[in-house]
Design a protein around this motif. Structure first.
Motif, mmCIF file in Angstrom:
data_model
loop_
_atom_site.group_PDB
_atom_site.id
_atom_site.type_symbol
_atom_site.label_atom_id
_atom_site.label_comp_id
_atom_site.label_asym_id
_atom_site.label_seq_id
_atom_site.Cartn_x
_atom_site.Cartn_y
_atom_site.Cartn_z
ATOM 1 N N ARG A 116 0.888 -1.167 0.035
ATOM 2 C CA ARG A 116 -0.068 0.181 -0.105
ATOM 3 C C ARG A 116 0.794 1.235 0.121
ATOM 4 O O ARG A 116 0.406 2.303 -0.711
ATOM 5 N N HIS A 117 1.954 1.166 0.680
ATOM 6 C CA HIS A 117 2.928 2.323 0.804
ATOM 7 C C HIS A 117 4.036 2.119 0.641
ATOM 8 O O HIS A 117 5.182 2.091 1.546
ATOM 9 N N PRO A 118 4.647 1.891 -0.695
ATOM 10 C CA PRO A 118 5.930 1.258 -1.164
ATOM 11 C C PRO A 118 7.118 2.351 -0.237
ATOM 12 O O PRO A 118 8.271 1.832 -0.307
ATOM 13 N N GLY A 119 6.795 3.595 -0.301
ATOM 14 C CA GLY A 119 8.143 4.632 0.082
ATOM 15 C C GLY A 119 8.247 4.508 1.635
ATOM 16 O O GLY A 119 9.193 4.930 1.990
ATOM 17 N N ILE A 120 7.705 3.656 2.390
ATOM 18 C CA ILE A 120 7.947 3.889 3.775
ATOM 19 C C ILE A 120 9.077 2.819 4.119
ATOM 20 O O ILE A 120 8.943 1.621 3.681
ATOM 21 N N ARG A 121 9.950 3.090 4.575
ATOM 22 C CA ARG A 121 11.153 2.194 5.102
ATOM 23 C C ARG A 121 10.954 1.729 6.517
ATOM 24 O O ARG A 121 10.608 2.406 7.426
ATOM 25 N N VAL A 122 11.157 0.347 6.564
ATOM 26 C CA VAL A 122 10.687 -0.277 8.055
ATOM 27 C C VAL A 122 12.175 -0.782 8.343
ATOM 28 O O VAL A 122 12.668 -1.638 7.741
ATOM 29 N N THR A 123 12.147 -0.651 9.893
ATOM 30 C CA THR A 123 13.629 -1.344 10.458
ATOM 31 C C THR A 123 13.040 -2.121 11.591
ATOM 32 O O THR A 123 12.217 -1.782 12.458
ATOM 33 N N VAL A 124 13.334 -3.352 11.582
ATOM 34 C CA VAL A 124 13.067 -4.243 12.467
ATOM 35 C C VAL A 124 14.166 -4.472 13.572
ATOM 36 O O VAL A 124 15.127 -4.912 12.982
ATOM 37 N N LEU A 125 13.630 -4.227 14.483
ATOM 38 C CA LEU A 125 14.987 -4.586 15.861
ATOM 39 C C LEU A 125 14.525 -5.731 16.409
ATOM 40 O O LEU A 125 13.442 -6.363 16.545
ATOM 41 N N ASP A 126 15.566 -6.653 17.027
ATOM 42 C CA ASP A 126 15.615 -7.841 17.567
ATOM 43 C C ASP A 126 15.759 -7.701 19.130
ATOM 44 O O ASP A 126 17.181 -7.558 19.516
ATOM 45 N N PRO A 127 14.739 -7.509 19.735
ATOM 46 C CA PRO A 127 14.883 -7.295 21.252
ATOM 47 C C PRO A 127 15.525 -8.534 22.145
ATOM 48 O O PRO A 127 15.306 -9.859 21.488
ATOM 49 N N LEU A 128 15.904 -8.322 23.161
ATOM 50 C CA LEU A 128 16.422 -9.547 23.906
ATOM 51 C C LEU A 128 15.437 -10.581 24.670
ATOM 52 O O LEU A 128 15.572 -11.550 24.927
ATOM 53 N N GLY A 129 14.332 -9.996 24.540
ATOM 54 C CA GLY A 129 13.104 -10.686 25.267
ATOM 55 C C GLY A 129 11.759 -9.804 25.210
ATOM 56 O O GLY A 129 11.904 -8.570 24.842
ATOM 57 N N PRO A 130 10.598 -10.346 25.875
ATOM 58 C CA PRO A 130 9.479 -9.651 26.035
ATOM 59 C C PRO A 130 9.415 -8.095 26.619
ATOM 60 O O PRO A 130 9.071 -7.133 26.434
ATOM 61 N N SER A 131 10.498 -8.257 27.771
ATOM 62 C CA SER A 131 10.496 -6.821 28.446
ATOM 63 C C SER A 131 11.326 -5.860 27.890
ATOM 64 O O SER A 131 10.854 -4.541 27.750
ATOM 65 N N ASP A 132 12.202 -6.313 27.104
ATOM 66 C CA ASP A 132 12.887 -5.316 26.004
ATOM 67 C C ASP A 132 11.981 -4.927 24.807
ATOM 68 O O ASP A 132 12.135 -3.653 24.370
ATOM 69 N N VAL A 133 10.989 -5.699 24.436
ATOM 70 C CA VAL A 133 10.041 -5.146 23.530
ATOM 71 C C VAL A 133 9.367 -3.688 24.026
ATOM 72 O O VAL A 133 9.467 -2.698 23.662
#
Length: 301
Positions: A116-133
């Motif tokens: 739907r919105h090809p111009g949006i840049r997404v960065t996925v971060l890898d947290p250490l666990g649920p609390s870090d999210v």
């Protein structure tokens, strides 16, 4: 400095005088003249020589003209960028995602966002666990968080999306000796392949499953390797049913007794969200309405 006055100054130059500039700007000539006087007072210098019949730039006026044009161009460029973000032609989104959700539903959510919105840049971060999210969202390192564990924090908002059934994926020879569904007490004798984290050991799992674990054959930090190990007979693992049934080959998929479910949740801070984050939440809500509910627990469980 009033940018409106800077624009009036440049308009006078471009239109060759006060009269034509006033006509182009749809304002009265005396008002435009007063506006130029106001700009000169703000700058502390005269920009025009008014001794002749026509306005001519002073030395200070000539020196100011170039910076004035650049200033207006920069403002217009910034405005265009803001408009592009608001209209979702561009933008950025940082999202912290638990590893258990990186195969499902994250790809489906992001692919629909990009469709739907090809111009949006997404960065996925890898947290250490649920609390870090939650921590990354609270600290502003991520605008959104995706988790399937309960969130206990008054500093973030939570939107529940859907439930996932957690099943046992295991090699057929291990499944042959087990009932369907598998009682949790029987899991203690099954060799398990579990995800581990370099930061804090074994990746978090539900308390009810943690109590059922007895025999851990392999701990592995690589999710794809865990799937391959299960498919090659090294042991069983816990997965959402959707992943177990679509991503793994030649394995048996068994519910547990009692059935174990997790709720997928989006975490975000209070206050206005960026257009990109709002679009992501809208897509998640649509996907939630389309997703089938997990099968109900067996009678009596």
């Amino acid at each position: 400095m009033d940018l409106r006055l800077v624009g009036y100054f440049v308009a006078v130059i471009d239109h060759g005088g006060i009269t034509r500039a006033a006509e182009a700007l749809y304002i009265a000539q005396p008002s435009l003249s007063q506006a130029i006087r106001s700009l000169e007072r703000q700058l502390g210098t005269e920009l025009f020589d008014r001794s002749g019949r026509r306005l001519t730039l002073t030395a200070d006026g000539r020196a100011f003209l170039g910076p004035a044009r650049r200033l207006l161009a920069d403002v217009e460029n910034a405005r265009s960028r803001v408009d592009a973000v608001r209209d979702l032609r561009t933008g950025r989104l940082e999202i912290a995602v638990l590893s258990t959700l990186s195969a499902d539903p994250l790809p489906e959510l992001i692919s629909e966002l990009h469709r739907r919105h090809p111009g949006i840049r997404v960065t996925v971060l890898d947290p250490l666990g649920p609390s870090d999210v939650v921590g990354r969202v609270r600290r502003g390192q991520a605008e959104l968080g995706l988790t399937d564990f309960p969130v206990k924090s008054e500093m973030v908002r939570i939107r529940e999306l859907w439930e996932q059934e957690i099943v046992l994926a295991l090699p057929p020879d291990l499944a042959a000796a087990l009932p369907d569904p598998v009682p949790l007490e029987a899991i203690a004798e099954i060799p398990l392949v579990l995800e581990s984290s370099a930061a804090d050991g074994r990746a978090p799992i539900d308390d009810v499953l943690a109590r059922a674990i007895g025999f851990v054959a392999v701990e592995c930090a690589h999710r794809q390797a865990i799937w391959e190990l299960v498919m090659h007979g090294a042991g069983a693992t816990f997965l959402p049913r959707r992943i177990a049934e679509t991503e793994l080959r030649n394995v048996a998929v068994r519910s547990t007794l009692p059935q174990v479910r997790r709720t997928v949740r989006v975490v975000f801070r209070s206050g206005p969200l960026s257009p990109a984050a709002t679009a992501f939440l809208d897509i998640a809500a649509e996907l939630s309405r389309r997703r089938p509910s997990p099968p109900p627990p067996e009678a009596g469980t």
